[in-house]
Write a protein that holds these residues in place. Structure first.
Motif, mmCIF file in Angstrom:
data_model
loop_
_atom_site.group_PDB
_atom_site.id
_atom_site.type_symbol
_atom_site.label_atom_id
_atom_site.label_comp_id
_atom_site.label_asym_id
_atom_site.label_seq_id
_atom_site.Cartn_x
_atom_site.Cartn_y
_atom_site.Cartn_z
ATOM 1 N N MET A 8 -4.129 2.112 -9.311
ATOM 2 C CA MET A 8 -4.988 2.512 -8.205
ATOM 3 C C MET A 8 -5.846 1.347 -7.709
ATOM 4 S SD MET A 8 -5.587 5.038 -6.226
ATOM 5 C CE MET A 8 -4.724 6.324 -7.131
ATOM 6 N N ILE A 9 -6.159 0.381 -8.563
ATOM 7 C CA ILE A 9 -7.001 -0.757 -8.161
ATOM 8 C C ILE A 9 -6.308 -1.622 -7.102
ATOM 9 C CG2 ILE A 9 -8.274 -2.774 -8.965
ATOM 10 C CD1 ILE A 9 -9.377 -0.071 -9.937
ATOM 11 N N PRO A 10 -5.080 -2.125 -7.362
ATOM 12 C CA PRO A 10 -4.420 -2.893 -6.296
ATOM 13 C C PRO A 10 -4.134 -2.063 -5.052
ATOM 14 C CG PRO A 10 -2.919 -2.513 -8.133
ATOM 15 C CD PRO A 10 -4.281 -2.125 -8.603
ATOM 16 N N GLN A 11 -3.927 -0.752 -5.205
ATOM 17 C CA GLN A 11 -3.735 0.085 -4.017
ATOM 18 C C GLN A 11 -4.958 0.029 -3.103
ATOM 19 O OE1 GLN A 11 -2.325 4.184 -4.572
ATOM 20 N NE2 GLN A 11 -3.688 4.858 -2.947
ATOM 21 N N MET A 12 -6.129 0.073 -3.679
ATOM 22 C CA MET A 12 -7.348 0.003 -2.887
ATOM 23 C C MET A 12 -7.480 -1.354 -2.203
ATOM 24 S SD MET A 12 -9.684 1.901 -5.776
ATOM 25 C CE MET A 12 -11.279 1.761 -4.978
ATOM 26 N N LEU A 13 -7.127 -2.419 -2.913
ATOM 27 C CA LEU A 13 -7.262 -3.766 -2.352
ATOM 28 C C LEU A 13 -6.315 -3.991 -1.171
ATOM 29 C CD1 LEU A 13 -7.599 -5.852 -5.657
ATOM 30 C CD2 LEU A 13 -9.413 -5.152 -4.079
ATOM 31 N N VAL A 14 -5.047 -3.638 -1.341
ATOM 32 C CA VAL A 14 -4.105 -3.862 -0.238
ATOM 33 C C VAL A 14 -4.368 -2.884 0.903
ATOM 34 C CG1 VAL A 14 -2.304 -4.902 -1.643
ATOM 35 C CG2 VAL A 14 -2.350 -2.417 -1.360
ATOM 36 N N GLY A 15 -4.979 -1.715 0.601
ATOM 37 C CA GLY A 15 -5.369 -0.800 1.662
ATOM 38 C C GLY A 15 -6.397 -1.413 2.578
ATOM 39 N N VAL A 16 -7.323 -2.175 2.000
ATOM 40 C CA VAL A 16 -8.323 -2.881 2.810
ATOM 41 C C VAL A 16 -7.641 -3.935 3.688
ATOM 42 C CG1 VAL A 16 -10.310 -4.438 2.702
ATOM 43 C CG2 VAL A 16 -10.197 -2.444 1.195
ATOM 44 N N PHE B 99 0.834 -1.198 0.000
ATOM 45 C CA PHE B 99 0.000 0.000 0.000
ATOM 46 C C PHE B 99 0.870 1.250 0.000
ATOM 47 C CE2 PHE B 99 -2.396 3.298 2.364
ATOM 48 C CZ PHE B 99 -3.479 3.433 1.508
ATOM 49 N N PHE B 100 1.893 1.237 0.843
ATOM 50 C CA PHE B 100 2.806 2.375 0.900
ATOM 51 C C PHE B 100 3.481 2.584 -0.448
ATOM 52 C CE2 PHE B 100 5.786 5.360 2.475
ATOM 53 C CZ PHE B 100 5.341 5.765 3.721
ATOM 54 N N GLY B 101 3.894 1.488 -1.091
ATOM 55 C CA GLY B 101 4.572 1.609 -2.365
ATOM 56 C C GLY B 101 3.684 2.151 -3.468
ATOM 57 N N LEU B 102 2.442 1.687 -3.516
ATOM 58 C CA LEU B 102 1.542 2.143 -4.569
ATOM 59 C C LEU B 102 1.110 3.588 -4.366
ATOM 60 C CD1 LEU B 102 -0.600 -1.086 -5.041
ATOM 61 C CD2 LEU B 102 1.118 -0.158 -6.597
#
Length: 433
Positions: free
Chosen positions: A411-419, A254-257
């Motif tokens: 942005m899609i994987p960022q949202m997923l790993v944020g969850v 998440f931090f990386g994205l």
């Protein structure tokens, strides 16, 4: 004001590494209060200097490219230098802090920023410019990692509020550099070298409040014992295998994205607007609007996040704003420029959310130090290809369609790993299993 905001944070964020000790000698209340105020000033000034080295360059990137003879691909390499330095030097921060103390490391970091910003405009070549930039970014990297550690240790009952304070100062410094670099350069004679070098003055001011926190070599902590909370002592750090924690990995990704999105925005957004026909000064103001959105939101989001059992919904909301902003840049970059700048500014507030989750996903100060170093170093390492790919795609496609598609896709994987990173658990528990 901070005391009023702390009541709900106290129950969830007080580290177990701080225990009472009747043998310790309490300092006087006046000394503790003075030291705490000085520490807050130091944190704010340090935070103000964590991004101007990057956003001031973004505002003058075209002038720097012309002055140094850079191609678009080489400029993409230049915009990838910040995450590379954060990854390489950030991992060193916990070890340096144990050896010299966090305050000494942050003080040295501010001095490195000062020297790097002063030297790089006058290096005379691209390699020299990159080397001086790396010096400044090294100081930023270690300070990035140690800010959550210092907040967790000194303000354990106000993690959300203090994280919000320094995140707000960081956003303010970012926005100010983006907004005033171009007009200030014109006022000072039009030289991009002067426009970049002037930010060394702000960094020099940030060195001063950290000088009293510098301890002699071998000290385990940079903070004077007289300033520590009454009857408090800190247990020695225990090695934690952070890589065994799924939450730590989710937080690192998440931090990386979010860093990828942020550095693409800071490095390339003014150029996107300028290519769409927006004047250079207005493009700098649009970047400033994007960055200034972080000033109020960086204070609000950490406070809200610490009161929620799951921070995933915040990550999702920020991601939706990012997708809308990228779509706007593709379909109507000039006509809706101010709206897209606002939306991307909201999306970039994933950074204070990530910092807050670093403080919440570990119970102890030692755990926060290791998690912060792992998440930031790994995250910044993952973010290195992003700005470079944008430069290459822009150079070879001749437009912004492919780069914007890349940004939206990430942005899609960022949202997923944020969850995943927002779930209510700690890395100590996961690493022990």
């Amino acid at each position: 004001m901070m005391g009023d905001m702390a009541s709900q944070e106290t129950r969830t964020t007080t580290p177990t590494s701080i225990r009472t000790s009747e043998a310790s000698e309490p300092s006087t209340p006046s000394t503790r209060a003075w030291t705490a105020r000085l520490l807050v000033v130091g944190i704010v000034l340090a935070a103000l200097n964590l991004r101007p080295a990057i956003t001031s360059l973004g505002a003058l990137l075209e002038e720097v490219r012309d002055g140094l003879g850079m191609s678009g691909s080489l400029a993409g390499v230049l915009t990838s230098v910040p995450p590379l330095c954060f990854a390489v030097f950030g991992v060193m921060a916990p070890r340096l802090a144990r050896r010299f103390g966090p305050g000494a490391v942050v003080c040295a970091g501010m001095a490195a920023i000062t020297a790097g910003l002063l030297l790089r405009p006058y290096a005379g070549s691209t390699p020299g410019f990159l080397a001086a930039s790396a010096l400044a970014l090294m100081g930023i990297a270690v300070s990035n990692v140690l800010m959550p550690v210092i907040v967790k240790h000194w303000f354990p009952d106000r993690v959300g509020s203090m994280t919000g304070l320094y995140s707000m100062a960081l956003a303010l410094g970012t926005a100010t550099a983006a907004a005033v670099t171009v007009p200030m350069t014109e006022t000072l004679g039009g030289s991009w070298q002067t426009g970049l070098a002037v930010w060394a003055g702000l960094a020099a001011a940030a060195v001063l409040p950290w000088i009293p926190f510098v301890r002699r070599r071998g000290a385990g902590s940079a903070e004077p014992s007289a300033a520590r909370p009454e009857h408090a002592r800190v247990e020695p750090p225990v090695a934690l295998r952070v890589t065994r924690s799924r939450t730590a990995w989710a937080l690192a990704v998440f931090f990386g994205l979010q860093a990828t999105a942020a550095y693409i925005t800071m490095g390339w957004m003014p150029q996107i607007f300028r290519d769409a026909g927006v004047p250079a000064s207005t493009a700098g103001l649009l970047l400033a609007v994007t960055m200034v959105m972080g000033v109020p939101l960086a204070f609000v989001i950490p406070r809200v996040a610490t009161r929620l059992p799951h921070q995933g919904p915040i990550a999702l909301a920020l991601g939706v704003c990012g997708l809308a902003g990228y779509a706007g840049l593709y379909f109507a970059p000039a006509a809706g420029a101010w709206a897209w700048a606002l939306l991307l500014g909201v999306s970039n507030c994933a950074f204070p959310l990530a910092l807050t989750m670093v403080g919440m996903r570990a119970r102890t100060g030692a755990g926060v130090a290791q998690l912060s170093a792992f998440a930031q170093s790994t995250g910044y390492l993952l973010s290195i290809p992003g700005p470079l790919l944008v430069g290459v795609l822009y150079q070879h496609s001749g437009g912004w369609g492919l780069p914007l598609a890349l940004m939206a896709g990430l942005m899609i994987p960022q949202m997923l790993v944020g969850v995943l990173a927002g779930r209510d658990r700690t890395v100590e528990d996961e690493a022990a299993r």
